[in-house]
Enzyme design. Structure first.
Site, mmCIF file in Angstrom:
data_model
loop_
_atom_site.group_PDB
_atom_site.id
_atom_site.type_symbol
_atom_site.label_atom_id
_atom_site.label_comp_id
_atom_site.label_asym_id
_atom_site.label_seq_id
_atom_site.Cartn_x
_atom_site.Cartn_y
_atom_site.Cartn_z
ATOM 1 N N GLU A 108 0.885 -1.170 0.000
ATOM 2 C CA GLU A 108 0.000 0.000 0.000
ATOM 3 C C GLU A 108 0.923 1.220 0.000
ATOM 4 O OE1 GLU A 108 -3.090 -0.953 -0.162
ATOM 5 O OE2 GLU A 108 -2.766 -3.031 0.466
ATOM 6 N N CYS A 122 -1.743 9.312 2.671
ATOM 7 C CA CYS A 122 -1.563 8.929 1.272
ATOM 8 C C CYS A 122 -2.725 9.387 0.411
ATOM 9 C CB CYS A 122 -1.364 7.423 1.150
ATOM 10 S SG CYS A 122 -2.634 6.437 1.945
#
Length: 477
Positions: free
Chosen positions: A236, A270
């Site tokens: 990720e 993110c």
């Protein structure tokens, strides 16, 4: 459950609020990482044998411990990150993860019935076999949320977990271990190892599957290392999330959501909004509304109840400064903010840039700070081309006049999660399966039922209930 940190090797740890080194992290040796994985591997068969109901009961009790005895963890997390309100939110989010995992587990882990194969008399079924040891390498920006988002599904799947927190935010490791220890079944199949990147490399050497939340650079190193061992790596990674604001979007809503998604958590997420593409016809109006709202934003170094906290990692302030300077050198206009403030720790003023383009680092590289680059577009085709231009494809956003218009744009955006009529909903919604595109990720989704299923291997068991052939039926005659 214990934190495997008996090594005499230590790392100095900086406090993000004061800028001072006030903690020494004991680094787990390679032998300690190996021992942690071996202990979890030995205990994992008994954990898997509890079945979905037994494991669910243990995870339910773990959620209760987080809720009732999380004060020490929360206090450590506040020091790790320099954030108070978000530390409360992180611990609260664990309850949602537990509830969602418990809801998905019975369906994902249900045992298949025997079913006929394509050849008469042959029957089979698929069994799901958990990886014995899952290594979880967690990041520094949301240390508890982004460790538990992988740990809880892996445990529900029947795996054991060895967790490595970021060396930037390691203070929470000991109280987290104490929480795990409150549930004896979970204590046997969890360990925490601490240290820098080489500790993560040691974990890849001894785990059966690896999960990383982090940068593309680190993700590439982990993927290459895992590939040499033929173990799966679920990555990720970063994002450069864009929003497209169409001409008939609600400007008040657009200004509010753009500001929130850009500066929340100091932009250290993110899925933070890092590119804003606005129809040229409403560009000046949205710019004016953003300037009004930016004037009300406060740094926590000026007001403890303010909106923007310090940079957790000091080096990130340098990255943000470089991105702003590069943009200004290439012709961008600084509309608001732009300064790095040092008050022991490091803060960044909320920053609005206009006259930006895709030659600038601030439009192409992950900034990870409270910076809003505002760029006009002349057509929807132009906007979509801009939003899809780049190395990342984590998530994207559309603010339009109606849902039909927004959905039509979403269909053409090259990203794993699209928010319509809002921004950065991927930080709140975990019900639906999605994956980061391009450099934003690798491996099956951590969201939805797939968040559990990805920790299971498939084993086929086939039985012949009909006649069997003999040598006369085989080969050439």
């Amino acid at each position: 459950m214990s934190v495997e940190t008996t090594s005499i090797d230590t790392l100095p740890i900086r406090n993000p609020l004061t800028g001072l080194v006030d903690y020494q992290l004991a680094v787990s040796s390679r032998a300690e990482v190996a021992a942690a994985c071996a202990a979890v591997r030995a205990a994992q068969p008994a954990w898997a044998a509890l079945g979905v109901e037994g494991r669910s009961q243990a995870i339910r009790r773990l959620g209760e411990v987080f809720a009732n005895r999380g004060a020490a963890l929360r206090a450590a997390l506040m020091i790790d990150t320099g954030r108070e309100r978000i530390a409360h939110i992180e611990l609260g989010a664990v309850q949602g993860m537990v509830a969602l995992g418990l809801a998905h587990a019975p369906q994902v882990l249900a045992r298949e019935d025997w079913r006929p194969a394509s050849i008469p008399g042959i029957f089979g079924r698929c069994e799901r076999i958990p990886y014995p040891v899952v290594g979880v390498i967690a990041p520094w920006n949301f240390p508890v949320v982004l460790s538990m988002i992988d740990t809880i599904p892996a445990l529900l799947a029947g795996c054991g977990v060895v967790l490595k927190p970021s060396e930037i935010t390691p203070r929470h490791a000991a109280p987290l271990a104490e929480i795990f220890a409150e549930v004896p079944e979970i204590a046997t199949v969890t360990r925490i190892v601490c240290g820098p990147g080489r500790t993560g490399a040691d974990l890849v050497d001894h785990a059966d599957a690896i999960v990383l939340t982090g940068s593309v650079r680190t993700g590439r190193l982990v993927a290459e290392h895992a590939a040499r061992r033929f173990i799966p790596a679920f990555l990720e990674l970063g994002g450069k999330d864009a929003v497209i604001v169409t001409a008939n979007a609600d400007l008040e809503r657009a200004a509010t959501t753009v500001l929130r998604a850009s500066v929340l958590a100091t932009g250290q997420a993110c899925q933070s909004l890092e590119r804003v593409y606005v129809d040229r016809r409403i560009f000046d109006a949205l710019r004016a509304k953003l300037l009004t709202r930016l004037a009300a934003v406060r740094l926590t170094c000026d007001d403890p109840r303010g909106h923007i906290g310090p940079f957790i990692m000091a080096q990130q302030a340098t990255v943000v400064r470089e991105h702003i300077d590069d943009a200004l050198a290439r012709g961008a206009r600084l509309e608001f903010g732009g300064k790095i403030v040092e008050r022991g720790g490091l803060w960044c003023e909320p920053t609005l840039l206009t006259q930006v383009d895709h030659t600038m680092r601030v439009m192409r590289e992950e900034t990870f700070g409270p910076v809003i680059p505002l760029m006009p577009f002349d057509s929807i085709d132009h906007a979509i081309a801009l939003a899809n231009d780049g190395d990342y494809g984590l998530s994207a956003n559309v603010l339009a006049g109606d849902e039909h218009e927004a959905f039509a744009i979403a269909q053409r955006l090259d990203a794993g999660f699209i928010s319509l009529n809002d921004v950065s909903m991927s930080s709140m919604i975990s019900d639906f399966e999605w994956e980061g595109f391009r450099f934003s990720g690798l491996g099956r989704s951590r969201m939805g039922p797939a968040g559990i299923a990805r920790y299971l291997r498939s084993k086929a068991v086939v039985v012949n209930r009909g006649p069997t052939g003999d040598l006369a039926t085989m080969g050439n005659r």
